[in-house]
Design a protein around this motif. Structure first.
Motif: not given
Length: 488
Positions: A380-389
């Motif tokens: 269990l962990g977290w992150t962030h991700m850029p979207g194609p938009d």
């Protein structure tokens, strides 16, 4: 007599006075046991336990709330969400956490807070594998977690029992008995926890097989055997089983099976050039995610390499949020691990309980889960991700399957639902006792059934409201205001 209704933000006079004294004295504000008991009893005078039966729906548009919530979701998947909510009044309830949050904000509150699940309906409890490879039972959905009035989770659970009981054809007396069983179990468990040390509470967990055994005498033989069969099957639900179900071998390579719109590999979500770039981004994101794990688990995950990723539709209320499955392998295709990266949006409670202290919504989910669950997934962990938009989105990550299963609510008889309700009530109390003031909560709840009866009244009243909201969504689909796909 004053009753607090400001979404749990107001505190009783004793609480406010104590906090002010502590601030002036420059202390941490730690209460003695006697003061904590007094705090709970003082909260009764501000908001009597009987007041929790009250519910008067305000002027709000449930369909409008759902449509507004859908604006941040994948447009093509929103009709699937609506279609799943239209299956029954209970599936509608599962997806309607936002309308209920708006309703709960209008109800009397005790001023006593805990870390909330935020969506504590009975299908968001279940069994899974602990790190010690035991089958444990706990709350298992934290998308909406935030600190707030403890009774909001209790009301969400209680109303779900009433709604599910109606869908299952249970009579009014059966439904009330089931709801009372859940709330009584919550109250009694909290009173037990009040007499335990904090470490004793922290180490408490519910072994599901042991719990079912305790209630065996109250279950019909057929129901007990069916439950034992489900528990045995849960042990087979792991990454190996997911590998067989979700993948195939193509030209010697393990590939995720395409089943649009339910499962769509990255290569089909994006054109060839973008897919290649997407995988580079996924590797970068996985690196950031690893850093949120404790060191030994980070080391373990580093032994696995990325094989393939796909978008996957999950749940009812979650449909439309971005969810990805990531196939990892530890060697020659025989050591699979399936991770699930699920988008974490702003909690439905935020407008009523205040925004999260965490900037990353994935971290909010993970922090809430660690606080409420006795034992959490090792990955269990977290992150962030850029979207194609071009929009950055927050995610939390966990294993896709690790002995996970939920009870088949729709197939449960009243006797089985009674047992399940008690287990859920005990489990929710333990989750709240870890974060809230268990002594003050126990003092507020008391030894009588005043709180239980009030919540049972609320549950039936809110089941009526849920049916009205369910009908509103049906009408919205019929007149074209909302779109629904009902065959997926």
């Amino acid at each position: 007599m004053t009753v607090s209704t400001a979404g749990g933000r107001s505190a009783s006079p004793a609480v406010r006075e104590f906090r002010q004294d502590a601030k002036r004295a420059g202390t941490s504000g730690q209460l003695s046991h006697a003061d904590r008991v007094a705090l709970g009893k003082d909260a009764r005078r501000v908001t009597p336990r009987e007041a929790h039966a009250e519910f008067q729906p305000g002027p709000r548009d449930p369909v409008g709330l759902l449509l507004e919530q859908s604006k941040s979701r994948v447009p093509d998947l929103v009709p699937i969400r609506h279609g799943r909510m239209l299956v029954s009044a209970f599936t509608f309830y599962r997806g309607a956490a936002l309308p209920m949050a708006a309703d709960l904000a209008t109800t009397p509150t005790s001023g006593l807070q805990a870390q909330l699940c935020g969506d504590a309906h009975l299908s968001n409890f279940g069994a899974y594998a602990s790190p010690e490879r035991e089958l444990v039972f706990d709350v298992n959905d934290f998308d909406e977690t935030l600190p707030g009035p403890f009774e909001w989770d209790v009301k969400r659970l209680a109303a779900s029992l009433a709604v599910a009981g109606r869908d299952n054809g249970f009579g009014g007396k059966h439904r009330r008995r089931i709801v009372l069983a859940a709330v009584k179990a919550y109250r009694k468990a909290m009173r037990r926890f009040a007499n335990q040390t904090y470490l004793e509470v922290w180490y408490t967990h519910l072994d599901i097989e042991e719990a079912i055994g305790q209630f065996r005498s109250q279950m019909k033989a057929k129901g007990f055997k069916a439950t034992e069969k489900m528990l045995a099957k849960a042990h087979t639900r792991d990454s190996t089983q997911a590998l067989r179900k979700l993948t195939t071998v193509v030209e010697g390579r393990r590939r995720i099976i395409s089943d649009p719109p339910m499962v769509v590999p990255v290569e089909e979500v994006f054109p060839d050039v973008q897919a290649s770039a997407a995988y580079e981004e996924i590797r970068t994101v996985l690196g950031k995610y690893r850093r949120t794990l404790q060191s030994d688990r980070r080391h373990m995950l580093e032994q696995f390499t990325l094989v393939q990723a796909a978008r996957k539709v999950v749940g009812v209320g979650s449909v439309g949020t971005r969810a990805w499955i990531v196939l990892m392998d530890g060697g020659d295709g025989v050591e699979p691990v399936f991770l699930q990266a699920k988008e974490a949006q702003r909690s439905v409670l935020a407008d009523y309980c205040g925004r999260s202290r965490y900037r990353n919504q994935g971290e909010r989910v993970v922090a809430g889960q660690h606080l409420m669950q006795a034992e959490s997934d090792i990955f269990l962990g977290w992150t962030h991700m850029p979207g194609p938009d071009g929009v950055d989105r927050d995610y939390y990550v966990r294993q896709l399957k690790d002995w996970k299963f939920s009870f088949p609510i729709e197939q449960t008889a009243p006797s089985g639902m009674d047992v399940y309700a008690r287990i859920c009530g005990q489990t929710l109390a333990r989750a709240h006792a870890r974060s809230g003031d268990r002594v003050a909560l126990a003092a507020y709840l008391g030894g009588s059934d005043a709180f239980d009866q009030a919540i049972a009244d609320f549950a039936e009243t809110y089941a009526d409201q849920n049916e009205s909201d369910y009908a509103a969504l049906k009408s919205a689909v019929e007149d074209g205001r909302a779109r629904a796909t009902t065959d997926i």
